[in-house]
Write a protein that holds these residues in place. Structure first.
Motif, short mmCIF file in Angstrom:
data_model
loop_
_atom_site.label_atom_id
_atom_site.label_comp_id
_atom_site.label_asym_id
_atom_site.label_seq_id
_atom_site.Cartn_x
_atom_site.Cartn_y
_atom_site.Cartn_z
N PRO A 41 80.58 8.57 3.65
CA PRO A 41 81.19 9.78 3.09
C PRO A 41 81.28 10.92 4.09
O PRO A 41 80.29 11.27 4.74
CB PRO A 41 80.25 10.13 1.93
CG PRO A 41 79.61 8.83 1.55
CD PRO A 41 79.45 8.09 2.84
N GLY A 42 82.47 11.47 4.23
CA GLY A 42 82.68 12.61 5.10
C GLY A 42 83.08 12.27 6.53
O GLY A 42 83.42 13.17 7.30
N LEU A 43 83.08 10.96 6.85
CA LEU A 43 83.40 10.56 8.22
C LEU A 43 84.47 9.47 8.22
O LEU A 43 84.68 8.78 7.23
CB LEU A 43 82.16 10.03 8.95
CG LEU A 43 80.96 10.97 9.08
CD1 LEU A 43 79.83 10.26 9.82
CD2 LEU A 43 81.34 12.26 9.79
N ARG A 44 85.14 9.33 9.36
CA ARG A 44 86.13 8.27 9.54
C ARG A 44 86.18 7.89 11.01
O ARG A 44 85.78 8.67 11.88
CB ARG A 44 87.52 8.73 9.09
CG ARG A 44 88.09 9.89 9.88
CD ARG A 44 89.47 10.30 9.39
NE ARG A 44 89.99 11.46 10.09
CZ ARG A 44 90.66 11.39 11.25
NH1 ARG A 44 90.91 10.20 11.81
NH2 ARG A 44 91.12 12.48 11.83
N GLU A 50 83.97 8.16 16.12
CA GLU A 50 83.92 8.64 14.74
C GLU A 50 84.03 10.16 14.70
O GLU A 50 83.48 10.86 15.55
CB GLU A 50 82.63 8.18 14.07
CG GLU A 50 82.67 8.20 12.56
CD GLU A 50 81.53 7.40 11.93
OE1 GLU A 50 81.76 6.82 10.86
OE2 GLU A 50 80.43 7.38 12.51
N VAL A 51 84.75 10.66 13.70
CA VAL A 51 84.95 12.10 13.52
C VAL A 51 84.74 12.45 12.05
O VAL A 51 84.66 11.58 11.19
CB VAL A 51 86.37 12.54 13.95
CG1 VAL A 51 86.60 12.26 15.42
CG2 VAL A 51 87.44 11.82 13.11
N ARG A 52 84.66 13.74 11.78
CA ARG A 52 84.58 14.19 10.39
C ARG A 52 85.94 14.04 9.71
O ARG A 52 86.98 14.18 10.36
CB ARG A 52 84.10 15.64 10.33
CG ARG A 52 82.64 15.84 10.72
CD ARG A 52 82.21 17.28 10.58
NE ARG A 52 82.81 18.13 11.61
CZ ARG A 52 82.30 18.30 12.82
NH1 ARG A 52 81.18 17.68 13.18
NH2 ARG A 52 82.91 19.09 13.70
N GLU A 53 85.92 13.78 8.41
CA GLU A 53 87.17 13.70 7.66
C GLU A 53 87.82 15.07 7.59
O GLU A 53 87.18 16.09 7.75
CB GLU A 53 86.90 13.18 6.24
CG GLU A 53 86.63 11.69 6.18
CD GLU A 53 86.48 11.21 4.74
OE1 GLU A 53 86.17 12.04 3.87
OE2 GLU A 53 86.65 10.00 4.50
N GLY A 54 89.11 15.07 7.32
CA GLY A 54 89.84 16.33 7.23
C GLY A 54 90.51 16.66 8.55
O GLY A 54 90.50 15.89 9.52
N LYS A 55 91.07 17.82 8.61
CA LYS A 55 91.82 18.25 9.78
C LYS A 55 90.90 18.50 10.95
O LYS A 55 89.84 19.10 10.82
CB LYS A 55 92.61 19.53 9.45
CG LYS A 55 93.56 19.95 10.56
CD LYS A 55 94.38 21.17 10.13
CE LYS A 55 95.36 21.57 11.23
NZ LYS A 55 96.17 22.75 10.81
N ILE A 56 91.28 17.99 12.11
CA ILE A 56 90.53 18.25 13.33
C ILE A 56 91.42 18.98 14.33
O ILE A 56 92.64 19.07 14.15
CB ILE A 56 89.98 16.95 13.96
CG1 ILE A 56 91.12 16.01 14.37
CG2 ILE A 56 89.03 16.24 13.01
CD1 ILE A 56 90.65 14.76 15.10
N ASP A 57 90.82 19.51 15.35
CA ASP A 57 91.54 20.25 16.37
C ASP A 57 92.72 19.43 16.90
O ASP A 57 92.61 18.22 17.12
CB ASP A 57 90.58 20.60 17.51
CG ASP A 57 91.27 21.33 18.64
OD1 ASP A 57 91.43 22.55 18.55
OD2 ASP A 57 91.65 20.64 19.62
#
Length: 317
Positions: free
Chosen positions: A87-90, A201-208
Motif C-alpha cells: 500500500p502506497g508504493l509502486r 520503487e516509488v510512492r504512489e501518486g504524482k512524482i516530480d
C-alpha cells in the motif's frame, strides 16, 4: 527536483548496484543524487532466510523509509521483492536485466560434476538446495548467510568445497574475472523469479516530472514483461522464499516463453510447465497482457501436476 535521495540496503552488492542506478537517474533527470543506506532485519540476523519470513525481510525497512519520506526512490533486487502489492508504493521502473544464471564457485578446478562425494556446498536458498540435491543427492548442503565476500572466503579457506551465487551479483561487484566459476544454464537450472533484475520503487501518486522522465528512460519493457511473467507464477501459487521454485522467461521470435519448475524441498520430486504467448505488439500493455496469460497457464499446469502436494505453497483463486 534538485536532489533525489535513493534508498538502498547497506551491503557492498546493494551499494554497487544502487550507485549504478543512481548515476543513471542523475544523468537522465539532470539532478544531484544522494545514496541513503538503510539497515534491514535481513542484514543483521544470522537466522536462515526461510525462518525469517522470506526475502521480504530485505524490502520492508526500505519501503518504510520510502513511505516516511526519508528517500524518494528505493532500489531492490527484484528477486527480494514480495509479489504482493504494498500500500502506497509502486514499481516505477525495471531496468534492463543482467545475467539471470547461477554460478558454482568451487575450490581448485572442481566443477559441479567433479565435486567429490559428500562435498560441502553452501547456499541459503531452498530452491538451490532442492536443485543441488536433485542432481547430486550425495552432497552435504550447508546453510549459509553473509555477503558475497564472506561466502567466497569460506571456499578459499577450505570450510566449503563450493558455493552457489548469482552471476549478476558477481558481475556488479566486478568479481567475475577473479573467480573461476561454472555457469549453470537456465534450461537445466532455472533461477529465482526476477533474478538478475532490479526494481526501482516509488510512492504512489504524482512524482516530480524530472524523476518520472528518468524512470521512463531506465525502464526496459522486455525485462518488465519477462520478470512480470515469472513473478506472477510465484504470486498465483502464493509461494515465497520457502517454496523452491525456478523460472525462466524470454521473448524470442515474437513469442513470450515461460518455463517454471516447482521442486520438493529434498529435490526428489519436481513438476515443470512451459507455455508461450503471442503479444499483439511489443508495447508494454500488450507485453504485460501476454505475461499475465502465460503465467496463468503455467501456474494452472503446476497445480494440476501436483506441485501443491510437495512444496510449501497455497492455492489462490
Amino acid at each position: 527536483m534538485s536532489l533525489i535521495r535513493v534508498g538502498t540496503r547497506g551491503s557492498a552488492l546493494a551499494l554497487a548496484q544502487t550507485t549504478a542506478i543512481a548515476n543513471r537517474i542523475a544523468t537522465a533527470a539532470g539532478a544531484e543524487v544522494e545514496i541513503v543506506p538503510i539497515t534491514t532485519h535481513g542484514d543483521t540476523s544470522r537466522e536462515p532466510l526461510s525462518s525469517l519470513g522470506g526475502t521480504g525481510v530485505f524490502a520492508s525497512a526500505l519501503r518504510e523509509s520510502l513511505l516516511a519520506g526519508d528517500c524518494d526512490v528505493v532500489v531492490h533486487s527484484l528477486k527480494d521483492l514480495p509479489t504482493a502489492a504494498y500500500p502506497g508504493l509502486r514499481i516505477g521502473a525495471t531496468p534492463k536485466r543482467a545475467d539471470a544464471r547461477d554460478v558454482l564457485v568451487a575450490r581448485g578446478v572442481l566443477t559441479f560434476d567433479t565435486l567429490p562425494q559428500g562435498a560441502r556446498v553452501g547456499t541459503g536458498s531452498p530452491r538451490r538446495v532442492a536443485q543441488l540435491l536433485a542432481r547430486r543427492p550425495d552432497l552435504d548442503i550447508v546453510d549459509i548467510r553473509g555477503n558475497v565476500d564472506t561466502r567466497l572466503g569460506r571456499v578459499a579457506e577450505g570450510d566449503l568445497d563450493a558455493v552457489i551465487l548469482a552471476a549478476a551479483g558477481l558481475s556488479r561487484l566486478a568479481l567475475l574475472e577473479s573467480v573461476d566459476g561454472e555457469y549453470l544454464e537456465l534450461s537445466e537450472w532455472p533461477t529465482a523469479p526476477g533474478q538478475g533484475a532490479l526494481a526501482i520503487e516509488v510512492r504512489e501518486g504524482k512524482i516530480d516530472r524530472a524523476l518520472a522522465s528518468a524512470l521512463a528512460t531506465l525502464n526496459h519493457a522486455t525485462t518488465q514483461a519477462t520478470t512480470t511473467a515469472e513473478r506472477l507464477v510465484l504470486a498465483r501459487l502464493e509461494a515465497g522464499c520457502a517454496a523452491p521454485i525456478g523460472t525462466m522467461a524470454a521473448i524470442d521470435d515474437g513469442l513470450l516463453f515461460l518455463t517454471a519448475t516447482v521442486y520438493s524441498p529434498d529435490g526428489t520430486r519436481s513438476v515443470v510447465s512451459s507455455h508461450a504467448a503471442t503479444p499483439e505488439s511489443h508495447s508494454l500493455v500488450h507485453l504485460t497482457e501476454a505475461a499475465e496469460d502465460v503465467s496463468d497457464r503455467v501456474a494452472r499446469d503446476l497445480l494440476a501436476g501436483g506441485a501443491a502436494g510437495f512444496a510449501p505453497i497455497e492455492v489462490t483463486s
